[in-house]
Design a protein around this motif. Sequence first.
Motif, PDB file in Angstrom:
ATOM      1  N   SER A  83     -24.505  25.438   8.158  1.00 41.02           N
ATOM      2  CA  SER A  83     -23.094  25.094   8.182  1.00 41.02           C
ATOM      3  C   SER A  83     -22.582  24.306   7.231  1.00 41.02           C
ATOM      4  CB  SER A  83     -22.633  24.561   9.359  1.00 41.02           C
ATOM      5  OG  SER A  83     -23.023  25.362  10.621  1.00 41.02           O
ATOM      6  N   ALA A  85     -18.814  23.744   6.538  1.00 37.96           N
ATOM      7  CA  ALA A  85     -17.402  23.204   6.937  1.00 37.96           C
ATOM      8  C   ALA A  85     -17.036  21.706   6.764  1.00 37.96           C
ATOM      9  CB  ALA A  85     -17.034  23.839   8.083  1.00 37.96           C
ATOM     10  N   ASP A  88     -16.155  20.867   3.546  1.00 38.01           N
ATOM     11  CA  ASP A  88     -15.016  21.733   3.018  1.00 38.01           C
ATOM     12  C   ASP A  88     -15.220  22.887   2.375  1.00 38.01           C
ATOM     13  OD1 ASP A  88     -12.186  21.584   3.676  1.00 38.01           O
ATOM     14  OD2 ASP A  88     -11.702  21.171   1.716  1.00 38.01           O
ATOM     15  N   GLU A  90     -16.179  26.828   1.999  1.00 37.35           N
ATOM     16  CA  GLU A  90     -16.120  28.237   2.742  1.00 37.35           C
ATOM     17  C   GLU A  90     -17.143  29.017   2.562  1.00 37.35           C
ATOM     18  OE1 GLU A  90     -12.345  30.620   2.961  1.00 37.35           O
ATOM     19  OE2 GLU A  90     -13.408  31.620   0.970  1.00 37.35           O
ATOM     20  N   LEU A  94     -13.153  29.920   5.841  1.00 36.29           N
ATOM     21  CA  LEU A  94     -12.979  28.331   6.172  1.00 36.29           C
ATOM     22  C   LEU A  94     -12.169  27.793   7.278  1.00 36.29           C
ATOM     23  CD1 LEU A  94     -14.078  25.792   4.962  1.00 36.29           C
ATOM     24  CD2 LEU A  94     -12.161  25.563   3.602  1.00 36.29           C
ATOM     25  N   GLU A  97     -14.345  28.929  10.122  1.00 38.87           N
ATOM     26  CA  GLU A  97     -15.698  27.914  10.230  1.00 38.87           C
ATOM     27  C   GLU A  97     -15.233  26.612  10.550  1.00 38.87           C
ATOM     28  OE1 GLU A  97     -17.066  30.987   6.634  1.00 38.87           O
ATOM     29  OE2 GLU A  97     -16.575  29.088   6.142  1.00 38.87           O
ATOM     30  N   LYS A  98     -14.339  25.858  10.256  1.00 42.70           N
ATOM     31  CA  LYS A  98     -13.714  24.826  10.426  1.00 42.70           C
ATOM     32  C   LYS A  98     -13.664  24.466  12.044  1.00 42.70           C
ATOM     33  CE  LYS A  98     -11.846  22.588   6.431  1.00 42.70           C
ATOM     34  NZ  LYS A  98     -10.701  21.986   5.705  1.00 42.70           N
ATOM     35  N   GLN A 101     -17.447  25.165  13.532  1.00 37.11           N
ATOM     36  CA  GLN A 101     -18.139  24.251  13.086  1.00 37.11           C
ATOM     37  C   GLN A 101     -17.945  22.654  13.410  1.00 37.11           C
ATOM     38  OE1 GLN A 101     -19.839  24.762   9.267  1.00 37.11           O
ATOM     39  NE2 GLN A 101     -19.653  27.035   9.484  1.00 37.11           N
TER      40      GLN A 101
END
Length: 263
Positions: A83, A85, A88, A90, A94, A97-98, A101
């Motif tokens: 991971s 995210a 910051d 991608e 992203l 993923e944010k 994660q």
Amino acid sequence: MTYQGVLTKMESEFLEPIQYYLVFENDFININQLLEKRITLEFVVYQCLNCGLNKPIFRQGFCKSCFFDIPQAADWIMRPELSTAHLDQEDRDLEYEKKVQLQPHIVYLANSSNVKVGVTRKSQVPTRWIDQGAHEAIEIVEVPNRYLAGITEVALKEHVSDKTNWRNMLKNDIQDEDLVAWRERLKSYIPEEAHDYYIANNTETNLVFPVDKYPEKPKSLNLVKEKQYSGKLVGIKGQYLIFDDDRVFNIRSNEGLVIGLSL
């Protein structure tokens, strides 16, 4: 009575015993109510859970092209230590993923066929344990993102398994373990970055599955190959349907199949 729809993993309720539901687009079935009844499963077509097309399923309910493109099937799903995210950075998307994660995650011990370490989002406790067919489980650490959970799992699996033997789980070939003692023994192996998130005062969770008869020699049902199967349902554990002839059908590994289910 006949139902038809695309398979996704069974929904569950943490009751005693666990309650299972097969959810289709316009209907749902409480699978517990089918115990001791003869049911017929029939393969109809494929339906990728992303694009919806009738294309062979590759993995996780997705066709091959979707699997290698969408964020829901990226490597960090199965390997949370990948991971990024929190940096910051991608991978595929992203924003997605944010969202996934950067939320609280749990590193846990679960006993299904043996004691294993695993990772899940906090919001997925105890669903994750139900899906794995664990009869007991306990949280070890609660961290603020998936990366920290991932590196903790990597460190701990040097000292405890991270795999489940599905046949032993289904045969109920298991023994109770003192998971609090396991947690204490593993504490010193938690990475420094996650040490402050150690959960020191909790007890194990116990789960009871609706199984009338465990298979002696579980044999996996390949519905795509056989096209149709009939049998008496005698149990549900993890994401498996258990039949009286020792055949077992893994709903999770057959996501993306459109099936007919008749009573």
